[in-house]
Design a protein around this motif. Structure first.
Motif, PDB file in Angstrom:
ATOM      1  N   GLY A  26      59.746  -0.562   8.519  1.00  0.00           N
ATOM      2  CA  GLY A  26      59.316  -0.558   7.012  1.00  0.00           C
ATOM      3  C   GLY A  26      58.606  -1.749   6.731  1.00  0.00           C
ATOM      4  O   GLY A  26      59.272  -2.893   6.916  1.00  0.00           O
ATOM      5  N   LEU A  27      57.764  -1.940   5.626  1.00  0.00           N
ATOM      6  CA  LEU A  27      57.218  -3.129   5.049  1.00  0.00           C
ATOM      7  C   LEU A  27      57.864  -2.741   3.556  1.00  0.00           C
ATOM      8  O   LEU A  27      58.106  -1.663   3.097  1.00  0.00           O
ATOM      9  CB  LEU A  27      55.944  -3.093   4.916  1.00  0.00           C
ATOM     10  N   VAL A  28      57.842  -3.955   2.760  1.00  0.00           N
ATOM     11  CA  VAL A  28      58.274  -3.656   1.222  1.00  0.00           C
ATOM     12  C   VAL A  28      56.966  -4.149   0.653  1.00  0.00           C
ATOM     13  O   VAL A  28      56.095  -5.018   0.896  1.00  0.00           O
ATOM     14  CB  VAL A  28      59.582  -4.872   0.939  1.00  0.00           C
ATOM     15  N   PRO A  29      56.925  -3.892  -0.800  1.00  0.00           N
ATOM     16  CA  PRO A  29      56.028  -3.985  -1.586  1.00  0.00           C
ATOM     17  C   PRO A  29      56.042  -5.125  -2.316  1.00  0.00           C
ATOM     18  O   PRO A  29      56.380  -5.378  -3.529  1.00  0.00           O
ATOM     19  CB  PRO A  29      56.025  -2.843  -2.669  1.00  0.00           C
ATOM     20  N   VAL A  30      55.753  -6.469  -1.586  1.00  0.00           N
ATOM     21  CA  VAL A  30      55.967  -7.724  -2.186  1.00  0.00           C
ATOM     22  C   VAL A  30      54.603  -8.543  -2.125  1.00  0.00           C
ATOM     23  O   VAL A  30      54.376  -8.715  -0.751  1.00  0.00           O
ATOM     24  CB  VAL A  30      57.206  -8.649  -1.397  1.00  0.00           C
ATOM     25  N   ARG A  31      54.080  -8.969  -2.941  1.00  0.00           N
ATOM     26  CA  ARG A  31      52.584  -9.701  -2.658  1.00  0.00           C
ATOM     27  C   ARG A  31      53.096 -11.360  -3.118  1.00  0.00           C
ATOM     28  O   ARG A  31      52.370 -12.081  -2.468  1.00  0.00           O
ATOM     29  CB  ARG A  31      51.514  -9.156  -3.707  1.00  0.00           C
ATOM     30  N   THR A  32      53.963 -11.537  -4.165  1.00  0.00           N
ATOM     31  CA  THR A  32      54.067 -13.026  -4.555  1.00  0.00           C
ATOM     32  C   THR A  32      55.694 -13.026  -4.507  1.00  0.00           C
ATOM     33  O   THR A  32      56.376 -12.181  -4.806  1.00  0.00           O
ATOM     34  CB  THR A  32      53.378 -13.164  -5.636  1.00  0.00           C
TER      35      THR A  32
END
Length: 426
Positions: A179-185
């Motif tokens: 799984g990936l996580v919703p983190v852009r910064t």
């Protein structure tokens, strides 16, 4: 698939230990891995597996080496927030592939580390206290076991449980989905102090006290490094004993949370800032070139920063005449949550990692006394941070986990084709 006996595939990131196998296979797909394992099994040869060579447990003589460097496909599914990675993929590739979608993997501090091997050892990442171990987010794994057959391991199966935390000697994992996580910064970077101007033990005490005040979503570590006076180093590091705190946080109040640390003493360097996740490797700025090193780790129930912490720094500081890297990772948060895998020591509060250069016995003579100081609070050791100390199987698992791993090992590798699994024998 390349099958060779020369040494062109034997140069890894950790150059302390020679690999001298009888044969080297460089597979390009799963069928090649199956062929390599069957070749070894038919000839009763041991099998070692390597992607990048960051965490070699020790030297390898004889047998077959399966080098997975050529298996480097990365496939992101932005809708499902998952990524499929083959056995030779490095984390930097995954970070780059996920970033355009505003997603991030649960990678470690060095982009050159292999994603699969890191995850099999648990995977203590940059945002670990917020999201847990990388192993906790694996959807499935494909693995070739000692019988030369492919298995699709899914949550709930014994093989899935064992691979994630103890999978280094159960087979060749060819691909996994995670799984990936919703983190852009994120808010991240480091605060560095000159260890000759500010007492290093005082910084460690301040850090330990500070960790008791921060939210679970903030991940951090303390480091102490006596740098040699070499022209190759940046001028601000040459000959300095640098003590630092590194931070990674997805919240919007990072500056306020870090403010108490800035009062510890004169700051040598401050790189804390909002950054794209793609720049998160700059938080630790790990070396990006192969070199010689040896190290080990201790998972602690608590850190007695006033006594044991000060003695630890005394035994590893510049007065030793050696360059010993000390890193103390704050655990807890999501890392303490139970999961359906074999990653041990989830009740640990800190992880201490010690690393030095040079030949193994000399390194142990330097590091072992420091680990003895920590022994009263030590729960165990971490597989991913046994850099050359993989021959010492004790302490890597609690008795219950070790027994269960041995049972899985006896089912899938009864002849120990893949070795004794860091002390877990069939």
């Amino acid at each position: 698939m390349t099958h060779q006996t020369d040494h062109s595939e034997l140069i890894g990131f950790q150059t302390s230990f020679d690999l001298r196998p009888d044969a080297v296979f460089r597979p390009s797909d799963s069928d090649d891995v199956i062929a390599a394992v069957r070749h070894a099994a038919d000839r009763k040869l041991s099998v070692a597996v390597e992607a990048t060579g960051h965490g070699r447990p020790g030297p390898v003589t004889g047998g077959v080496l399966v080098s997975t460097k050529g298996m480097d496909r990365v496939t992101v599914d932005p809708d499902a927030r998952t990524v499929r990675v083959q056995a030779g993929v490095r984390w930097g590739q995954v970070v780059a592939a996920a970033a355009p979608y505003g997603l991030a993997p649960l990678n470690g501090s060095a982009p050159s580390v292999g994603a699969v091997s890191y995850t099999l050892g648990g995977g203590l990442g940059i945002l670990a206290r917020e999201f847990g171990y990388a192993a906790d987010h694996v959807r499935w794994l494909d693995v070739v076991t000692a019988d030369g057959h492919m298995h699709h391991a899914v949550p709930g199966s014994e093989l899935y449980w064992a691979l994630l935390g103890g999978g280094h000697r159960l087979g060749v994992v060819t691909e996994l989905e995670i799984g990936l996580v919703p983190v852009r910064t994120l808010y991240g970077g480091s605060l560095a102090f000159d260890g000759r101007e500010v007492e290093p033990a005082a910084v460690l005490r301040a850090y330990e006290a500070w960790t008791r005040t921060v939210p679970d979503g903030l991940t951090s570590s303390f480091a102490a490094v006596p740098y040699p006076d070499l022209p190759a180093l940046p001028p601000h590091l040459r000959g300095r004993y640098v003590v630092s705190v590194r931070v990674a946080y997805t919240g919007d109040d990072g500056d306020q949370l870090v403010a108490p640390l800035r009062k510890t003493g004169p700051v040598l360097a401050d790189s804390l800032r909002e950054m794209p996740y793609a720049e998160s490797h700059t938080i630790h700025s790990d070396p990006d070139f192969p070199h010689t090193y040896y190290g080990d780790s201790a998972v602690l129930s608590e850190l007695d920063a006033a006594d044991a912490g000060g003695e630890l720094l005394r035994l590893t500081g510049p007065d030793t005449g050696a360059m010993v890297v000390v890193q103390v990772n704050h655990l807890g948060g999501a890392l303490a949550r139970p999961a359906g895998n074999s990653v041990p020591w989830r009740d640990g509060r800190f992880l201490v990692r010690l690393l030095t250069m040079g030949e193994r016995e000399k390194a142990r003579a330097l590091l072992d006394p420091a680990f003895e100081v920590l022994a009263p609070r030590t729960l165990g050791r971490a597989v991913n941070f046994a850099f050359g100390a993989g021959d010492r199987g004790e302490g890597l698992y609690d008795p219950g986990t070790r027994k269960r791993l041995a049972g899985v090992k006896s089912t899938y590798d009864p002849a120990n084709l893949f070795g004794d699994g860091y002390g877990v024998s069939a």
